[in-house]
Design a protein around this motif. Structure first.
Motif, PDB file in Angstrom:
ATOM      1  N   GLY A  84      -7.687 -53.492   0.202  1.00 55.07           N
ATOM      2  CA  GLY A  84      -6.857 -53.479   1.400  1.00 55.07           C
ATOM      3  C   GLY A  84      -7.221 -54.575   2.382  1.00 55.07           C
ATOM      4  O   GLY A  84      -6.354 -55.229   2.969  1.00 55.07           O
ATOM      5  N   THR A  85      -8.511 -54.784   2.558  1.00 54.61           N
ATOM      6  CA  THR A  85      -8.943 -55.783   3.536  1.00 54.61           C
ATOM      7  C   THR A  85      -8.445 -57.172   3.153  1.00 54.61           C
ATOM      8  O   THR A  85      -7.910 -57.905   3.997  1.00 54.61           O
ATOM      9  CB  THR A  85     -10.481 -55.758   3.659  1.00 54.61           C
ATOM     10  N   GLU A  86      -8.583 -57.525   1.882  1.00 59.51           N
ATOM     11  CA  GLU A  86      -8.107 -58.856   1.480  1.00 59.51           C
ATOM     12  C   GLU A  86      -6.588 -58.965   1.627  1.00 59.51           C
ATOM     13  O   GLU A  86      -6.073 -59.994   2.080  1.00 59.51           O
ATOM     14  CB  GLU A  86      -8.525 -59.195   0.041  1.00 59.51           C
ATOM     15  N   VAL A 146       3.488 -54.213   7.256  1.00 55.95           N
ATOM     16  CA  VAL A 146       3.284 -52.767   7.123  1.00 55.95           C
ATOM     17  C   VAL A 146       2.019 -52.549   6.300  1.00 55.95           C
ATOM     18  O   VAL A 146       1.946 -52.960   5.135  1.00 55.95           O
ATOM     19  CB  VAL A 146       4.481 -52.086   6.424  1.00 55.95           C
ATOM     20  N   ASP A 147       1.033 -51.902   6.912  1.00 52.93           N
ATOM     21  CA  ASP A 147      -0.178 -51.543   6.184  1.00 52.93           C
ATOM     22  C   ASP A 147       0.075 -50.206   5.483  1.00 52.93           C
ATOM     23  O   ASP A 147      -0.070 -49.128   6.078  1.00 52.93           O
ATOM     24  CB  ASP A 147      -1.361 -51.443   7.156  1.00 52.93           C
ATOM     25  N   ALA A 148       0.508 -50.318   4.228  1.00 52.16           N
ATOM     26  CA  ALA A 148       0.701 -49.115   3.403  1.00 52.16           C
ATOM     27  C   ALA A 148      -0.426 -49.039   2.385  1.00 52.16           C
ATOM     28  O   ALA A 148      -0.222 -48.572   1.255  1.00 52.16           O
ATOM     29  CB  ALA A 148       2.067 -49.145   2.728  1.00 52.16           C
ATOM     30  N   HIS A 194      -6.391 -49.179  -5.560  1.00 54.43           N
ATOM     31  CA  HIS A 194      -7.668 -48.471  -5.720  1.00 54.43           C
ATOM     32  C   HIS A 194      -7.827 -47.287  -4.769  1.00 54.43           C
ATOM     33  O   HIS A 194      -8.887 -46.679  -4.718  1.00 54.43           O
ATOM     34  CB  HIS A 194      -8.859 -49.438  -5.664  1.00 54.43           C
ATOM     35  N   LYS A 195      -6.758 -46.956  -4.046  1.00 53.78           N
ATOM     36  CA  LYS A 195      -6.781 -45.696  -3.282  1.00 53.78           C
ATOM     37  C   LYS A 195      -5.889 -44.704  -4.044  1.00 53.78           C
ATOM     38  O   LYS A 195      -6.265 -44.245  -5.108  1.00 53.78           O
ATOM     39  CB  LYS A 195      -6.307 -45.946  -1.846  1.00 53.78           C
ATOM     40  N   PHE A 196      -4.695 -44.421  -3.494  1.00 55.07           N
ATOM     41  CA  PHE A 196      -3.863 -43.412  -4.157  1.00 55.07           C
ATOM     42  C   PHE A 196      -3.063 -43.967  -5.340  1.00 55.07           C
ATOM     43  O   PHE A 196      -2.245 -43.252  -5.915  1.00 55.07           O
ATOM     44  CB  PHE A 196      -2.982 -42.706  -3.123  1.00 55.07           C
TER      45      PHE A 196
HETATM   46  C1  LIG Z   1      -4.818 -47.780   6.450  1.00 51.13           C
HETATM   47  C2  LIG Z   1      -5.892 -48.616   5.794  1.00 51.13           C
HETATM   48  N1  LIG Z   1      -5.715 -49.939   5.691  1.00 51.13           N
HETATM   49  C3  LIG Z   1      -6.644 -50.736   5.114  1.00 51.13           C
HETATM   50  C4  LIG Z   1      -7.817 -50.232   4.619  1.00 51.13           C
HETATM   51  C5  LIG Z   1      -8.845 -51.156   4.039  1.00 51.13           C
HETATM   52  O1  LIG Z   1      -8.947 -50.987   2.656  1.00 51.13           O
HETATM   53  P1  LIG Z   1     -10.199 -51.512   1.811  1.00 51.13           P
HETATM   54  O2  LIG Z   1     -11.353 -50.622   2.169  1.00 51.13           O
HETATM   55  O3  LIG Z   1      -9.720 -51.367   0.411  1.00 51.13           O
HETATM   56  O4  LIG Z   1     -10.463 -52.924   2.166  1.00 51.13           O
HETATM   57  C6  LIG Z   1      -8.041 -48.849   4.705  1.00 51.13           C
HETATM   58  C7  LIG Z   1      -9.266 -48.246   4.200  1.00 51.13           C
HETATM   59  O5  LIG Z   1      -9.493 -47.067   4.271  1.00 51.13           O
HETATM   60  C8  LIG Z   1      -7.054 -48.029   5.310  1.00 51.13           C
HETATM   61  O6  LIG Z   1      -7.244 -46.709   5.448  1.00 51.13           O
END
Ligand SMILES: Cc1ncc(COP(=O)(O)O)c(C=O)c1O
Length: 423
Positions: free
Chosen positions: A108-110, A214-216, A251-253
């Protein structure tokens, strides 16, 4: 942003002179994990996702089969290239991106940092008058946005939510200036598991002809299936005009192996700002679509394999199971006098607490019983991200929570040592 001190500089361990046997290595590694949280027992509700042993086995097998392959070179590894393209296409279809293009990133961060880069570079091309670019985001947006803004020379402005934990749209609108290059919304956000009013927010961006992300990361592989189960979902994907990029974490849901997220651009016009191509050095053309150079073939392969294994029906089933866990846990929490679930979470991600109690004491009590506590600081509480596999542990968790609250109420546990989590 504050610097973090180096973690390993002072370690006294040196490279062994002679190599060790695999069995000695495994023994040391098994010993090292003794203090790790017992995620297999559902003791942590985040970090590790529990879709069931069969799904994990598929992810592992795919990862190992493509352990050595490198996503850096589609020419050398057309297999990885194919998996990536197909994951992106399947994800784009889920999120209604008819013309969407994108890539798999490390997480997510990248994906978020890449979205910031796209917005910054698009603004540089289309709004050259902006010399001090800013982004506006709800206070509930993930810290990765501030991290990325710090790296990319963007000023991040966070705006508040109201007493109902929903975004204060007026404050958000007021924070937009002539320097704004990107607006951000979450579907859902991490703290409260609530979807921001994406349509209204994206409209502000569209009016100003700037980007909207959108951060999904959490909802990208969950909300589409919840919608198929008949739950009304606030529009959040490419069906909303003005949305330019979306991040969704495999790698989450998505239940794939760690190290995989998808960043999607609405169309080629936006995608052109994503990658980097460099030729001014003695070797060949260096062209990469994401922040990384070398990329783990295993993570990409595992993402593809899990999506193929689960299919739409599998994801719907797992979504239903995670929602069952969430509904049962929320009902149990609300049944404890003084406890509440904060806001109106849409999926199995939420926070809860009891304003009248010392939550540091509750956290200390739960940790003493082997539960890993993610604190919620505003308001004080406990945060959870429930996987389908957590359903089996809800009753034990609730029994412990009730017992701990009882001890806290009788003054037999205090928050000693846990205050820092809430300060
Ligand atoms: C809404 C949301 N965006 C982004 C991230 C970042 O994801 P990552 O830890 O895979 O970099 C998270 C992590 O929990 C998150 O909950």
């Amino acid at each position: 942003m504050r610097q973090v001190s180096p973690a390993h500089a002072a370690a006294s361990v040196q490279l062994p002179k002679a190599g060790r046997s695999p069995s000695a290595i495994w023994a040391t590694m098994d010993e090292a994990r003794q203090a790790d949280v017992q995620w297999q027992q559902g003791r942590v509700a985040a970090l590790v996702y529990l879709p069931g042993d069969d799904v994990v086995a598929v992810a592992k097998e795919a990862y190992l089969r493509f352990f050595s392959e490198n996503g850096l070179s589609p020419r050398a590894f057309p297999s990885i290239d194919r998996f990536e393209r197909e994951v992106v296409a399947m994800t784009a279809a889920l999120l209604h991106g008819e013309h969407a293009l994108g890539n798999i990133t490390s997480g997510g961060t990248e994906s978020i940092i890449l979205a910031l880069k796209i917005a910054r570079d698009k603004a540089r091309a289309e709004h050259p008058e902006i010399t001090e670019p800013e982004i506006v985001l709800p206070e509930t947006a993930h810290p990765a946005f501030n991290k990325g803004a710090h790296y990319l020379g963007l000023k991040a402005i966070r705006t508040p939510v109201g007493p109902d934990f929903q975004l204060d749209l007026d404050a958000y609108r007021d924070a937009v200036t002539d320097n704004t290059v990107l607006l951000v919304g979450s579907a859902p956000n991490y703290p409260f598991g609530m979807i921001d009013p994406i349509s209204e927010m994206a409209e502000i961006a569209a009016e100003r002809r700037i980007s909207f992300h959108v951060d999904a990361c959490v909802g990208g592989y969950f909300l589409p299936f919840l919608e198929r189960l008949g739950t009304p979902i606030t529009p959040f994907d490419f069906r909303v005009p003005g949305v330019t990029t979306i991040s969704a974490d495999l790698h989450k849901f998505g239940f794939a192996a760690r190290g995989a997220s998808v960043l999607l651009c609405r169309d080629a016009d936006i995608y052109q700002y994503q990658g980097v191509r460099f030729t001014d050095w003695p070797s060949g053309i260096y062209s990469t679509p994401t922040l990384a150079g070398s990329r783990p073939g295993g993570a990409i392969a595992a993402g593809w394999a899990v999506m193929q294994y689960l299919g739409e029906e599998g994801y719907v089933r797992l979504t239903q199971q995670a929602m069952r866990a969430a509904t049962r846990l929320q009902a149990g929490i609300r049944a404890i006098p003084g406890f509440q679930v904060f806001g109106e979470p849409v999926m199995s991600v939420f926070a809860f607490g009891s304003p009248e109690r010392d939550m540091a004491a509750v956290a200390a009590g739960m940790e003493a019983r082997g539960w890993f506590v993610h604190p919620q600081r505003r308001p004080p509480g406990i945060h959870v991200m429930l996987s389908p596999g957590h359903d089996a542990f809800i009753d034990t968790y609730l029994a412990d929570l009730r017992a701990v609250v009882d001890l806290v109420d009788r003054g037999q546990i205090d928050g000693a040592g846990r205050e820092a989590m809430y300060s």
